[in-house]
Each structure stands twice: as structure tokens, then as C-alpha cells.
Design a protein around this motif. Structure first.
Motif, short mmCIF file in Angstrom:
data_model
loop_
_atom_site.label_atom_id
_atom_site.label_comp_id
_atom_site.label_asym_id
_atom_site.label_seq_id
_atom_site.Cartn_x
_atom_site.Cartn_y
_atom_site.Cartn_z
N GLU A 355 -21.46 11.02 -50.78
CA GLU A 355 -20.47 11.52 -51.73
C GLU A 355 -21.11 11.80 -53.09
O GLU A 355 -20.76 12.77 -53.75
N LEU A 356 -22.08 10.97 -53.47
CA LEU A 356 -22.75 11.18 -54.75
C LEU A 356 -23.73 12.36 -54.68
O LEU A 356 -23.79 13.17 -55.60
N LEU A 357 -24.49 12.45 -53.61
CA LEU A 357 -25.52 13.50 -53.53
C LEU A 357 -25.01 14.79 -52.90
O LEU A 357 -25.73 15.80 -52.91
N ASN A 358 -23.80 14.76 -52.35
CA ASN A 358 -23.21 15.96 -51.75
C ASN A 358 -24.17 16.59 -50.76
O ASN A 358 -24.74 15.92 -49.94
N THR A 359 -24.36 17.89 -50.88
CA THR A 359 -25.22 18.60 -49.92
C THR A 359 -26.61 18.86 -50.49
O THR A 359 -27.33 19.73 -49.99
N ARG A 360 -26.99 18.12 -51.54
CA ARG A 360 -28.29 18.36 -52.17
C ARG A 360 -29.44 18.20 -51.18
O ARG A 360 -29.48 17.27 -50.39
N SER A 361 -30.40 19.10 -51.29
CA SER A 361 -31.67 18.94 -50.59
C SER A 361 -32.77 18.84 -51.63
O SER A 361 -32.56 19.17 -52.81
N PHE A 362 -33.94 18.36 -51.22
CA PHE A 362 -35.04 18.10 -52.15
C PHE A 362 -36.32 18.71 -51.60
O PHE A 362 -36.55 18.74 -50.39
N ASP A 363 -37.16 19.15 -52.53
CA ASP A 363 -38.45 19.71 -52.10
C ASP A 363 -39.30 18.66 -51.40
O ASP A 363 -40.06 18.97 -50.49
N LEU A 364 -39.18 17.42 -51.87
CA LEU A 364 -39.96 16.34 -51.29
C LEU A 364 -39.08 15.10 -51.15
O LEU A 364 -38.39 14.71 -52.09
N VAL A 365 -39.10 14.50 -49.97
CA VAL A 365 -38.44 13.21 -49.75
C VAL A 365 -39.52 12.20 -49.39
O VAL A 365 -40.32 12.42 -48.48
N VAL A 366 -39.53 11.10 -50.13
CA VAL A 366 -40.50 10.02 -49.91
C VAL A 366 -39.74 8.78 -49.43
O VAL A 366 -38.75 8.39 -50.04
N ILE A 367 -40.20 8.19 -48.35
CA ILE A 367 -39.63 6.92 -47.89
C ILE A 367 -40.71 5.86 -47.96
O ILE A 367 -41.68 5.89 -47.19
N ASP A 368 -40.57 4.93 -48.90
CA ASP A 368 -41.50 3.82 -49.03
C ASP A 368 -41.06 2.68 -48.10
O ASP A 368 -39.88 2.60 -47.74
N GLU A 369 -41.98 1.80 -47.74
CA GLU A 369 -41.72 0.71 -46.78
C GLU A 369 -41.05 1.27 -45.52
O GLU A 369 -40.12 0.69 -44.95
N VAL A 382 -34.11 12.43 -44.01
CA VAL A 382 -34.85 13.55 -43.39
C VAL A 382 -34.08 14.86 -43.55
O VAL A 382 -34.68 15.91 -43.86
N LEU A 383 -32.77 14.82 -43.36
CA LEU A 383 -31.98 16.05 -43.42
C LEU A 383 -31.94 16.69 -44.81
O LEU A 383 -31.55 17.85 -44.94
N ARG A 384 -32.34 15.94 -45.82
CA ARG A 384 -32.33 16.49 -47.19
C ARG A 384 -33.72 16.99 -47.61
O ARG A 384 -33.92 17.38 -48.74
N ALA A 385 -34.69 16.94 -46.70
CA ALA A 385 -36.08 17.17 -47.06
C ALA A 385 -36.58 18.56 -46.70
O ALA A 385 -36.33 19.05 -45.60
#
Length: 636
Positions: A355-369, A382-385
Motif C-alpha cells: 500500500e505504501l510503495l504502490n506499483t513502484r519499481s526500482f532500477d536496483l533491488v538489494v536483499i541483504d542477509e 523481485v517483482l519490483r526490480a
């Protein structure tokens, strides 16, 4: 490796059906555990699980972001809270302590201290005394299921990235370029990892063994991406891991927003949380007035009414407060979106608030740990990356999975681990220079888990306890390693009364003696930590050792942490030579790699050496002249 391995290039429907089945199994396991726990009403028994705190009173309340209620609970008098697993971000149920039939209201732990725990909820709970239970995380599972449904039917860029992760497409890399204008002084393997991540067009993995500066490397990679005009979503499975990354990022760039419930908010980080940024926006003045009105309505309702229609009036006041909270949410929504729009980096847990990020996608998605993430839990990110970086260490703690059946089918194998095992060195870079451990502490872990590739940096390679200010040089503080063997001394393990966890009272007594010796030698309690694989041993030691600053916790509690001295009490000692879940050697790897200058391990070699890993570990101590018998200590 699992019932449904990733390297079989699976068809989409069976693949996602299997992931969905894992979630169902996990949900059933959580609900069954909660049902068992709620049948136990006495404080002595139920609080031992760490998943329930009872007999609480409401200390304070306020209205937070998006109109949610923030309720502070504490024990009566000056009691501290018992040891518990109610971490910030944990889903909980708040119910009437004196009414077993009360189903309670759902909430999320938003803050916790030694004496108080704060829960964010949308509904006011009933009762005068309260009970808080860790709740089945149905919201998270619903979000994960929805994300997997989208991934199954995805088109365009999300579909291509999905297919790379499932082995249907090759991961692509541009020609790697030299990283320029670094904000941080990085060693060659770290620089190589940053360059490799930047060169990736689809997915890349950064493998960071203990003490190798993985988070620092990730922060530099993110900074470089932002310098190239990219937007970044930085995730981790826990609030603590998110905040560790956030702390590195805010030192490098200003436009970083922390979404969700911060696990800890240092003074330097508060200005970057969504709550603070929204609250400081000039347009929220009207919201503050409405919050005060909500608080006043609740105050009046709490007083109660003696008239015959008192209950009706009280409900009306709560309903009116609820309507106002709805209006607050609407007004805040536009401010929230504006704040997020202005960010270069958004930090959140992998349980993303869609709800906060809506349909935003990002040029880079980083998942730490990333190795602590189950496969179903990564699809929201993954779907936003446009492209994905996974970072972690599959030789340390795996994902937490409650269902034995789901674990056996593969749920304990993270996506990062699967990619490394499927694609090998073509998909990842490993960091090799570590800045934490004396080389003797490092070596066994390096040889056993990391192909002997770890190198101790010159700055810490030979550092000792006695090199610290005011610490006396003696055998205890001069040597980096010590294994104290309890074999033959009748240091038998015990089952905790009315519980399922193990403890070892004689090992605990030896730990207490060692702590006293270390303090006498000048070592500060803040520089020491005690790790036990079993919660019952942690509880026993915490009850016996009232030393301010000394930390005593399970392996999970020390993940990502370090101390100058670590004492590990292995607990298991029995005639059947059973070691239980110590057989998951990744957990022991975590325990053995938390110490900087001194590592002491206490255990029964006759029990432990039944497993090849522990036989090798004991031999490692022996070859370094670090083996001692408990008979030398006189505690028998």
C-alpha cells in the motif's frame, strides 16, 4: 538438496504450486503452535516459550503514523519483561489476560525496551490486564502468496528476471569496469564485488563470510548505483538487518527513507524514518490536531460510564475515534507518497507494504542477509526490480522454518544458496578479507566452510585480549583459543522443568567462573558475550549472572554481532552421544565466529565428537595447544 530443486528448470505452475504448499504447511505449523500455547494459562509455563508475555498493564498510548494506535505495555511494579521473542516487527495478538475466550486484536511490535513493549494496532483491546502472544503471520503469507501469483503470470521485465532466477534464461553481465570515486576504502575482493554487482544486468550474488565487510560493500554498491541515477530498494528479512544497512547508507547519501517499524532508531537515523519525515512535513499540522482529538476521545471512553447505556456510549466514542483515524490516514497518504517519491533509496524488510510503495519499481533491488529468506519471501522484492543483488552467507543461519514437512521439501534452502549451488562462480563474488577475528579463531571456520580462503587483515591478525587497555597479560588473556572438555566429569545435560529446551547447570557454573576470571583480569563486561544453542541455558545463565553490560543470548541473538570475548556453552552431554540440532553446523559456525580476540568453547568431547564436524573442531583446538580439561578448574 530439496524436494523441489531450482536447478531442474521447473515449469511455472508446479514450481509456484510447490511454494504455495510450503506456505500452507508453515501457516498450519504456526497456528498449531499458537493453539498449544494459548492452552497454557500459568505464567510459570507459558512465558518460557518466549512467544507470550502475560499479566501486562497498559502504561501509555498515543496515535502514530497513519492513525494507528501505539500502546505501551509493562509488568506491574518495577518488573522487567521476561526473555521473549517478541521482536520489533513481530505480528502479535493483544488479548484480555483474564478472559481465555477473548480472541484479541492483531498488532505489530513497534518498539521494545527492558521494561516495556509497544504494540501498533488499529483496534483498542478489551480488558484491564493484557496478554501478548506472537501471532501466526497471516498478513505476511498473504502478501507472499499474492506476489507469487503475480510472478507466475508476469510479463515484460519481471517475467525475464523470474526466468533467470528459475534457470530458464542465462544471467547477463556487462563488461566489468573499474569502480571510481568510492566513498569507502575497499579491499580488492570488495571492489571486485561492487564492480561485479554494477556489471550485472539481471542478478548477482555477493557472498560475505563473517567479518568481511559485506554491509559496507553493499552500501558502496548502492552509493555507486545512486551516482549513476538509479533508484534503489534495499531490503533484508529482519528489522535489525535493515537498520544495519540503513546506518551505513545515511553516512553516504541524504535521500534515504526507512519504511516500516525501525528496530532501533539511533539519533543519527531518526530523520530518515518515514514516521519522522512525514511528521516534520508542514502539511501534517492539521493531522496533529486530529490526533489530539482521537486521544481525547479515547481518554473519555476509558473512564467508563455508569449509566445504563454506558457501553453503547463507549462504543460510539471508540467508533468516532476510528473515523478520525481514517481521515488521518487519508491526509497522510499524500504526504507519504511525496516523501517516498523524493528518495534515492528506500529501506524496508522483505515483507513490503504494497500500500505504501504502490506499483513502484526500482532500477536496483538489494536483499541483504538473503540466506535467511525463504524462497516465497523474496518475490515481493523481485517483482519490483530491474535487476537484483542478493547478499549474505549460506554457511551461517538458514531461514527460520517451523514446519518440519516444509523444511524437508526445501523451504530451508534460500534462493541465494540455490543460485550458488546451481550456477557456481559465474553468479557470485566472495569476500575474503575479514576484519574481526584473530587468525587462530578464524582458521577452523575458514577451512571448514570457506575452502580456506579467508584472510585475517593485518590490523587484527594477531590481536589479543591483553592488548586492550587495562587488561592484565596472563594465559587467559594471552591466548586466542580455548576448548574446555567436560568429558568424564558428569556434566550431564538436563531437560528444563516443564519445558522442551536443554540446559547444563555445571557448564553454567564454569561459565560463571570464567566470567569472574575475565573481569578480574580487567576485561569489561560490555566486551564479553555468552552464547548457548538452547534457550533454557540462556535463561539459566541470565538468572545466575547479574552483570551489567554482559550479553547472554542464543545463536540467533548474536547473528551479525561481535564481542572481544565469546564463551560458547554447547550444553549437550549424554550417554547416547546425541547432539540434537547442533547437527546443523551452520549455527555453530555463527557461534564460533562472533569473537574478536578470545573464543572459549565448553563441551563434552565424548558427546560432540560423535559428529565429524565437532571431532574436527576439537582437533583444531588440540593442534593449536588450546585444549584443556575441566578437571583443571576444580568445578566437578
Amino acid at each position: 538438496m530439496s524436494h523441489f530443486p531450482l536447478d531442474q528448470n521447473p515449469d511455472l505452475d508446479p514450481y509456484f504450486d510447490e511454494l504455495g504448499y510450503w506456505l500452507e504447511l508453515e501457516g498450519e505449523a504456526e497456528r498449531e503452535r499458537m493453539a498449544r500455547r494459548r492452552k497454557i494459562r500459568s505464567q510459570t509455563h507459558v512465558e518460557k516459550t518466549g512467544e507470550t508475555v502475560i499479566g501486562l498493564q497498559m502504561q501509555d498510548h498515543q496515535t502514530g503514523l497513519a492513525g494507528r494506535l501505539l500502546l505501551d505495555f509493562s509488568k506491574p511494579g518495577d518488573q522487567g519483561l521476561p526473555m521473549n521473542r517478541l521482536k520489533v516487527g513481530s505480528p502479535v495478538v493483544v488479548s484480555d489476560n483474564d478472559n481465555p475466550a477473548d480472541k484479541g486484536v492483531a498488532g505489530v511490535v513497534s518498539r521494545r525496551k527492558h521494561h516495556t513493549i509497544q504494540v501498533a494496532t488499529d483496534t483498542w483491546p478489551e480488558g484491564k490486564r493484557y496478554r501478548i502472544d506472537l501471532s501466526p503471520d497471516e498478513t505476511t503469507r498473504r502478501r507472499q502468496s499474492a506476489a507469487m501469483a503475480k510472478a507466475r503470470l508476469a510479463t515484460g521485465r519481471p517475467a525475464k528476471l523470474r526466468d533467470v532466477l528459475l534457470g530458464k534464461r542465462e544471467a547477463r553481465f556487462a563488461e566489468s569496469n573499474t569502480v571510481k570515486n568510492c566513498l569507502t576504502t575497499l579491499n580488492p575482493p570488495q571492489l571486485d564485488a561492487v564492480a561485479f554487482g554494477l556489471a550485472s544486468k539481471d542478478v548477482a550474488v555477493i557472498h560475505g563470510p563473517p567479518g568481511t565487510g559485506k554491509t559496507t560493500t553493499l552500501a558502496e554498491l548502492i552509493y555507486q548505483a545512486v551516482q549513476h541515477g538509479q533508484t534503489v530498494l534495499a531490503c533484508a528479512p529482519s528489522n535489525t538487518a535493515v537498520d544495519n544497512l540503513l546506518e551505513k547508507l545515511v553516512a553516504r547519501m541524504p535521500a534515504v527513507v526507512r519504511v516500516g517499524h525501525p528496530a532501533r532508531v539511533f539519533e543519527s537515523l531518526r530523520g530518515h524514518t518515514l514516521d519522522e519525515l512525514v511528521d516534520n512535513d508542514p502539511s501534517t499540522d492539521v493531522v496533529r490536531d486530529m490526533r489530539r482529538e482521537v486521544k481525547e476521545l479515547i481518554r473519555i471512553a476509558e473512564k467508563g460510564f455508569r449509566s445504563r447505556d454506558g457501553h453503547r456510549r463507549r462504543r460510539e466514542l471508540f467508533a468516532e475515534a476510528g473515523k478520525l483515524r481514517g481521515q488521518i490516514r487519508s491526509l497522510e497518504k499524500s504526504v507519504i507518497q511525496s516523501v517516498i517519491d523524493s528518495a534515492d533509496v528506500v529501506c524496508t524488510t522483505t515483507t513490503i507494504d504494497d500500500e505504501l510503495l504502490n506499483t513502484r519499481s526500482f532500477d536496483l533491488v538489494v536483499i541483504d542477509e538473503a540466506c535467511q529468506c525463504t524462497v516465497p519471501s523474496v518475490w515481493q522484492a523481485v517483482l519490483r526490480a530491474e535487476k537484483l543483488i542478493l547478499a549474505g552467507d549460506h554457511c551461517q543461519l538458514p531461514p527460520t522454518v517451523l514446519s518440519d514437512q516444509a523444511a524437508a521439501r526445501g523451504m530451508k534452502d534460500s534462493l541465494m544458496q540455490r543460485l550458488i549451488e546451481r550456477d557456481g562462480e559465474s553468479i557470485y563474488r566472495q569476500l575474503t578479507v575479514q576484519y574481526r577475528m584473530h587468525e587462530s579463531i578464524m582458521q577452523f571456520s575458514s577451512d571448514t566452510f570457506y575452502d580456506g580462503k579467508l584472510i585475517a587483515d593485518a590490523s587484527i591478525r594477531k590481536h589479543r585480549l591483553c592488548d586492550l587497555p587495562d587488561v592484565v597479560e596472563k594465559p587467559l588473556t594471552d591466548s586466542p583459543l580455548e576448548f574446555i572438555d567436560t568429558a568424564g566429569a558428569e556434566y550431564e545435560e538436563q531437560l528444563e522443568p516443564d519445558g522442551e529446551s536443554k540446559l547444563n547447570p555445571k557448564e553454567a557454573d564454569l561459565v560463571i567462573q570464567l566470567i569472574g576470571d575475565l573481569i578480574e583480569a580487567g576485561v569489561s563486561p560490555e566486551e564479553m558475550g555468552i552464547i548457548a544453542p538452547y534457550a533454557a541455558q540462556v535463561r539459566l545463565l541470565r538468572g545466575k549472572l547479574n552483570v551489567i553490560g554482559l550479553e547472554i543470548d542464543t545463536v540467533d541473538g548474536f547473528q551479525g554481532r561481535e564481542k572481544e570475548v565469546i564463551i560458547v556453552t554447547m550444553v549437550r552431554s549424554n550417554h547416547h552421544r546425541e547432539i540434537g540440532f547442533l547437527a546443523d553446523t551452520r549455527r555453530t559456525n555463527v557461534a564460533l565466529t562472533r569473537a574478536r580476540r578470545k573464543l572459549i568453547v565448553i563441551g563434552d568431547s565424548a558427546t560432540l565428537a560423535s559428529h565429524p564436524f565437532y571431532a574436527d573442531m576439537i582437533e583444531h583446538f588440540e593442534t593449536r595447544n588450546a585444549y584443556r580439561s575441566v578437571w583443571e578448574f576444580g568445578i566437578l
